[in-house]
Design an enzyme around this catalytic site. Structure first.
Site, PDB file in Angstrom:
ATOM      1  N   SER A  51     -14.914  53.519 -18.238  1.00 31.25           N
ATOM      2  CA  SER A  51     -14.438  52.139 -18.367  1.00 31.25           C
ATOM      3  C   SER A  51     -14.190  51.699 -19.801  1.00 31.25           C
ATOM      4  O   SER A  51     -13.684  50.594 -20.031  1.00 31.25           O
ATOM      5  CB  SER A  51     -15.428  51.168 -17.699  1.00 31.25           C
ATOM      6  OG  SER A  51     -15.293  51.200 -16.297  1.00 31.25           O
ATOM      7  N   LYS A  91     -10.815  50.429 -20.690  1.00 29.50           N
ATOM      8  CA  LYS A  91     -10.420  49.036 -20.461  1.00 29.50           C
ATOM      9  C   LYS A  91     -10.209  48.287 -21.766  1.00 29.50           C
ATOM     10  O   LYS A  91      -9.585  47.221 -21.772  1.00 29.50           O
ATOM     11  CB  LYS A  91     -11.466  48.338 -19.598  1.00 29.50           C
ATOM     12  CG  LYS A  91     -11.525  48.845 -18.154  1.00 29.50           C
ATOM     13  CD  LYS A  91     -12.543  48.052 -17.336  1.00 29.50           C
ATOM     14  CE  LYS A  91     -12.470  48.418 -15.842  1.00 29.50           C
ATOM     15  NZ  LYS A  91     -13.347  49.495 -15.467  1.00 29.50           N
ATOM     16  N   SER A  93     -16.156  44.159 -15.526  1.00 30.35           N
ATOM     17  CA  SER A  93     -15.581  45.499 -15.504  1.00 30.35           C
ATOM     18  C   SER A  93     -14.814  45.763 -14.216  1.00 30.35           C
ATOM     19  O   SER A  93     -14.792  46.889 -13.700  1.00 30.35           O
ATOM     20  CB  SER A  93     -16.666  46.577 -15.690  1.00 30.35           C
ATOM     21  OG  SER A  93     -16.110  47.799 -16.083  1.00 30.35           O
ATOM     22  N   LYS A  99     -17.987  46.879 -24.586  1.00 25.83           N
ATOM     23  CA  LYS A  99     -17.753  47.439 -23.252  1.00 25.83           C
ATOM     24  C   LYS A  99     -18.644  48.643 -22.990  1.00 25.83           C
ATOM     25  O   LYS A  99     -18.919  49.439 -23.883  1.00 25.83           O
ATOM     26  CB  LYS A  99     -16.285  47.871 -23.130  1.00 25.83           C
ATOM     27  CG  LYS A  99     -15.830  48.177 -21.722  1.00 25.83           C
ATOM     28  CD  LYS A  99     -15.647  46.907 -20.915  1.00 25.83           C
ATOM     29  CE  LYS A  99     -15.485  47.202 -19.434  1.00 25.83           C
ATOM     30  NZ  LYS A  99     -16.736  47.665 -18.782  1.00 25.83           N
TER      31      LYS A  99
END
Length: 415
Positions: free
Chosen positions: A82, A85, A147, A249
């Site tokens: 992730s 992202k 997320s 993140k």
């Protein structure tokens, strides 16, 4: 005219005092092809007596100057999970900045977004209902705080028409930002063999987001987000550790392991940490905190060059003068270990000689700084003034000189 990678002597037109406790050794260079290699080679990882990280991939960077405080396998390709992202968000932020997208624009959550990224996917999700409509602002919060994979796919489809086309935009945008190795095949970070990044490029991407989008960066520090009556907490463990963290993140996949791109500020100093490949969420949280605390306690900022100061010169081809002075966009600072006696060396690297005319502010070179054996700072340099084309005599002389140098270089290559 041939263009050759060169490392050139740093000369100064100013005697401005530089309160760096260590002498900055300015490496002399020539236009020989091997001149850059004369400097110490970058070494990944720390020395035996320095900080060690349990993360397979790690980097700690000063957000302001870009100084690298620690690195481990910084240029090795890896699965971002992730953490990808961050690139998704940058593309959306840029679309808004360029006036092509509004925060109150509504996108439809397609069946594909719902099925692959929503509740049926059993992955991190915003839990947006199928065929519902959501504002870009809410989708951003859903992607950044929760997320949500459904939020990512909805944004990708709304902006580019499909997720694969949006992924092409991501890779193209990465190249525009100077991220040469990272490749994006989806907007979510879900496993794909072609989806790869490096810790160095993730750190640079985080630095870019922090500096370029101050109006959007606070989203990363939000500890929770409620949408459609569903409240979810931010997955970033650093936010609750009282260390000044406000982003960015986390990521996890079976193949990529546990990763984190974090940022925190203490006493006016902002650091960016990137780690990936850890075995558990606890390992990720503890290692992220440990790296940041080590950086805050162990380093201090040293001044190298003032804003507007001439740092060196680049040789010109066919110009009204033989060289053009170079400067950075702002002041150049370097983070150094407290009490360190490490030798600091710097070199200007560019492809040259540079063809005239040259405009003031034109990107020309890079100032590369070594601390010990490691390259710890790279700063773009630009022309400090404009230089017009020279007369026929000047251009003819430069052409003849370059021909001789080219023959010498060609002969050297055969040895």
């Amino acid at each position: 005219m041939a263009s050759h990678p060169a490392a050139w002597p740093i000369t100064r037109r100013s005697t401005c005092h530089r309160p760096l406790a260590l002498a900055v050794a300015l490496l002399a260079g020539t236009i020989a092809l091997g001149s850059v290699a004369a400097a110490p080679n970058p070494v990944s990882g720390a020395k035996k007596d320095e900080f060690q990280s349990s993360a397979p991939h790690a980097m700690l960077m000063d957000a302001e100057s870009g100084t690298i405080l620690f690195e481990k396998n910084p240029d090795q390709l890896m699965a971002p999970s992730s953490l990808a992202k961050l690139m998704t968000a940058e593309v959306v932020f840029n679309e808004i900045k360029q006036g092509r997208l509004a925060l109150d624009k509504e996108f439809i959550v397609s069946e594909d977004a719902w099925r692959r990224g929503g509740a049926p996917s059993h992955t991190s999700s915003m839990f947006a209902p199928i065929h519902s409509r959501a504002r870009v602002q809410d989708l951003l919060y859903g992607m950044i705080v929760q997320s949500g994979n459904d939020a990512c796919i909805a944004l990708a489809e709304g902006i580019a028409g499909s997720e694969p086309k949006f992924a092409e935009m991501m890779t193209k945008r990465a190249r525009e930002l100077g991220l040469a190795k990272s490749n994006f095949t989806n907007a979510t970070g879900l496993p794909d063999p072609g989806l790869v990044v490096t810790t160095r490029e993730l750190a640079r991407l985080a630095q870019h987001i922090i500096k370029t989008y101050p109006q959007f960066y606070p989203m990363y520090g939000e500890k929770e987000f409620t949408w459609n009556k569903i409240r979810q907490l931010n997955r970033n463990p650093l936010l609750a550790m009282n260390i000044g963290a406000d982003g960015l993140k986390t990521g996890f996949t079976e193949g990529g392991g546990y990763g984190l791109v974090g940022s925190a500020t203490q006493n006016g100093l902002r650091l960016i940490v990137v780690i990936n490949g850890l075995k558990s969420a606890n390992d990720r949280a503890n290692e992220g905190k440990r790296l940041l605390e080590w950086g805050f306690k162990g380093f201090e900022s040293r001044f190298l060059f003032a804003e507007g100061q001439d740092i060196g010169d680049a040789r010109l081809f066919g110009g009204a003068q033989t060289s053009v002075p170079l400067m950075a966009a702002g002041a150049v600072n370097l983070l150094m270990p407290r009490g360190s006696n490490d030798k600091v060396m710097a070199r200007i690297v560019y492809s040259g000689p540079v063809r005239a005319p040259v405009e003031k502010g034109q990107p020309i070179a890079t100032l590369r700084v070594w601390r010990g054996d490691n390259v710890v700072l790279e700063v773009p340099l630009q022309a400090a003034e404009s230089v017009d084309k020279g007369g026929l005599t000047r251009r003819a002389f430069d052409a003849a000189s370059e021909l001789v140098i080219g023959l010498f270089r060609s002969g050297s290559k055969r040895i």
